[in-house]
Design an enzyme around this catalytic site. Structure first.
Site, mmCIF file in Angstrom:
data_model
loop_
_atom_site.group_PDB
_atom_site.id
_atom_site.type_symbol
_atom_site.label_atom_id
_atom_site.label_comp_id
_atom_site.label_asym_id
_atom_site.label_seq_id
_atom_site.Cartn_x
_atom_site.Cartn_y
_atom_site.Cartn_z
ATOM 1 N N SER A 1 -7.363 0.116 4.814
ATOM 2 C CA SER A 1 -7.912 0.388 3.486
ATOM 3 C C SER A 1 -8.583 -0.781 2.774
ATOM 4 C CB SER A 1 -6.822 0.961 2.582
ATOM 5 O OG SER A 1 -6.697 2.333 2.830
ATOM 6 N N SER B 1 -8.988 3.333 1.615
ATOM 7 C CA SER B 1 -8.751 3.869 0.298
ATOM 8 C C SER B 1 -9.125 2.925 -0.846
ATOM 9 C CB SER B 1 -7.269 4.240 0.145
ATOM 10 O OG SER B 1 -6.453 3.101 0.307
ATOM 11 N N LYS C 1 -6.783 -2.554 -7.659
ATOM 12 C CA LYS C 1 -6.672 -1.162 -7.215
ATOM 13 C C LYS C 1 -5.585 -0.507 -8.056
ATOM 14 C CE LYS C 1 -5.954 1.177 -2.687
ATOM 15 N NZ LYS C 1 -5.714 0.911 -1.252
HETATM 16 N N1 GLN Z 1 -7.435 5.564 6.048
HETATM 17 C C1 GLN Z 1 -6.091 5.287 6.438
HETATM 18 C C2 GLN Z 1 -5.188 6.418 6.024
HETATM 19 O O1 GLN Z 1 -5.658 7.353 5.502
HETATM 20 C C3 GLN Z 1 -5.648 3.963 5.883
HETATM 21 C C4 GLN Z 1 -5.128 4.033 4.493
HETATM 22 C C5 GLN Z 1 -4.649 2.702 3.967
HETATM 23 O O2 GLN Z 1 -4.773 1.667 4.622
HETATM 24 N N2 GLN Z 1 -4.054 2.742 2.801
HETATM 25 O O3 GLN Z 1 -4.010 6.374 6.217
#
Ligand code: GLN
Length: 483
Positions: A184, A160, A85
């Site tokens: 994420s 994400s 990532k």
């Molecule tokens: N979707 C969640 C957020 O927007 C989780 C994001 C993540 O785990 N980096 O915060």
């Protein structure tokens, strides 16, 4: 069945097998890297990748093959290509976190996780797309482009870590790295039909990964199988002097997982996850999966965590608070985008941040700054931390009654691109099932469980902090039952 999507269609051998063959000279690292780069080029329309590391990856592959030719082992991940990532600091490509403010940023050092993988012979071939700074659940918050779901180009891959999840299912590499702050790794795994592992908070070093919320940030793999996830995790898990929150490894390690007999195993089904607005198709896949665990001998017990419905509200106070602090380092002075028109220091700050940050990062900075400000701190931040502690205690109490908890990963399957972008709250609701385990620092893994209208659904399996090995064993068993 999603099991078929996740396991049988795979183009790569299991990771342990690849490394064995590279060390034996039967497979060449240079060929594996070419296969990976070719697949990335062939499947460019999915927009999973921000950059490839062609030269660096090829050079490493040559060195690994030479090491093997000289009669030396090249490690437990010898020649295995992987995709990181783009919030991991890696040499050989820019590290952007998919944000404009970090465009062109070159890492001065590498993440501990990357160093440990490289020490065992793994080769980073590309950087994957994400929601900028990992804020989001669809990759639509990427400042660059949106990644497409491998099962349907009109849908999101989740986020994400959406680029990493899509890359694994598109066979761009045998594994990809994600980060999980509130879901994420898990939510995109469910959306694409991958295994996604969020280890216990503190077992993975945060050093060299762009910080989102330091009290829940965790590094983990996205793979085609539980064994692959366990091997990759085993290579990078454990204490690191560069991250003072890291904790000891399990002395048994995380590989050579025992085949679990589910008789006598108590599995709690979280009641609140089925009361929230849960899509009927997702519900039926998960209930089916639970029935399979039961048929294999597990004792299924209903568990209630009364504070869980508050977890989302707690998360969206605590996490933006930490984000507002972590993002204050991007001021255009030492690295990242710098405002060329600035006439004074304030101009320089506001220009860099105003132009460099996207909408979602700004939204979170504002919420975070607000809940931490004097006068609101007690009403929001302190209250949220109190409820967080309650939630931690409720999870701990549940694990005195059951060995594991299970539930869905997200309320729906992969949604359409654009479907949730108009309303940030709607997007946040997609996180309702993953944020609880993050706030409590638990270990959790998503295993492909079935299909709903042709789209993958993964069950979320959870265990107490540090029970990563036991959880991986359960996941391996679940993976076989769900195929
Ligand atoms: N979707 C969640 C957020 O927007 C989780 C994001 C993540 O785990 N980096 O915060």
């Amino acid at each position: 069945m999603a099991g078929a999507v996740a396991v049988k269609d795979r183009q790569w051998l299991p990771i342990a097998e690849i490394a064995t063959q590279v060390n034996a000279g039967g497979l060449k690292a240079v060929d594996l890297v070419e296969q990976s780069l070719r697949t990335i080029a062939d499947k460019a329309e999915y927009q999973a990748i921000i950059a490839t590391l062609d030269d660096a990856a090829r050079a490493r592959a040559v060195a690994i093959d030479a090491q093997v030719a000289a009669g030396k082992s090249a490690g437990r991940l010898a020649g295995v290509p992987f995709i990181a990532k783009d919030n991991y600091l890696v040499f050989g490509a820019d590290t952007t976190a998919a944000s404009n403010i970090l465009r062109g940023f070159q890492a001065p050092y590498q993440s501990t996780v990357i160093n440990r993988l490289e020490a065992e012979g793994a080769i980073c071939v590309a950087k994957a797309n994400l929601d900028a700074f990992a804020h989001g659940g669809s990759t639509e918050n990427s400042d660059f482009f949106t990644t497409k779901n491998p099962h349907d180009l009109t849908r999101v891959p989740g986020g994400s870590s959406g680029g990493s999840a899509a890359a694994v299912i598109l066979d761009m590499a045998p594994f990809a790295l994600g980060t999980d702050t509130g879901g994420s790794i898990r939510q995109p795994a469910s959306f694409v039909g991958a295994v996604g592992f969020k280890p216990t908070y503190g077992t993975t070093s945060r050093s060299g990964v762009v910080a989102m919320a330091s009290s829940t940030d965790v590094m983990g793999p996205l793979t085609r199988s539980v064994d692959d996830a366990a091997l990759v995790y085993d290579v990078f898990a454990g204490p690191d002097l560069l991250d003072s929150t890291t904790i000891e490894r399990d002395s048994a390690g995380y590989t050579d997982l025992a085949a679990r007999d589910l008789h006598g195993v108590k599995i709690g089904v979280i009641k609140e996850y089925f009361e929230a607005s849960l899509d009927a198709g997702v519900r039926s896949v998960i209930e089916n999966g639970i029935a399979k665990l039961k048929a294999a001998g597990a004792e299924i017990i209903d568990v209630s965590l009364p504070s869980l419905p508050l977890a989302l509200a707690v998360y969206y106070i605590v996490v933006p608070a930490e984000i507002s602090s972590n993002l204050s380092r991007y001021d255009g002075q030492r690295y990242g985008y710098s405002n060329p028109d600035a006439k004074n220091l304030e101009d320089s700050y506001s220009g860099a941040r105003g132009r460099g940050f996207g909408k979602e990062a700004k939204r979170r900075i504002m919420i975070g700054t607000y809940v931490l400000s004097s006068g609101y701190y007690d009403a929001y931040y302190k209250k949220a931390q109190t409820v967080r502690t309650k939630l931690v205690n409720e999870f701990a109490e549940a694990f005195t009654q059951v060995d594991f908890l299970v539930g869905p990963t997200a309320p729906t399957t992969a949604f359409k691109i654009g479907e949730n972008t108009a309303d940030p709250l709607q997007m946040y609701l997609a996180d309702v099932m993953t944020v609880g385990p993050s706030l409590a620092g638990l270990t959790a893994i998503v295993v492909p469980t079935g299909l709903s209208d042709g789209l993958p659904v993964g069950m979320q399996l959870m265990a107490a902090q540090r029970a990563d090995r036991a959880l991986l064993e359960l996941a391996k068993c679940a993976e076989e039952l769900f195929v």
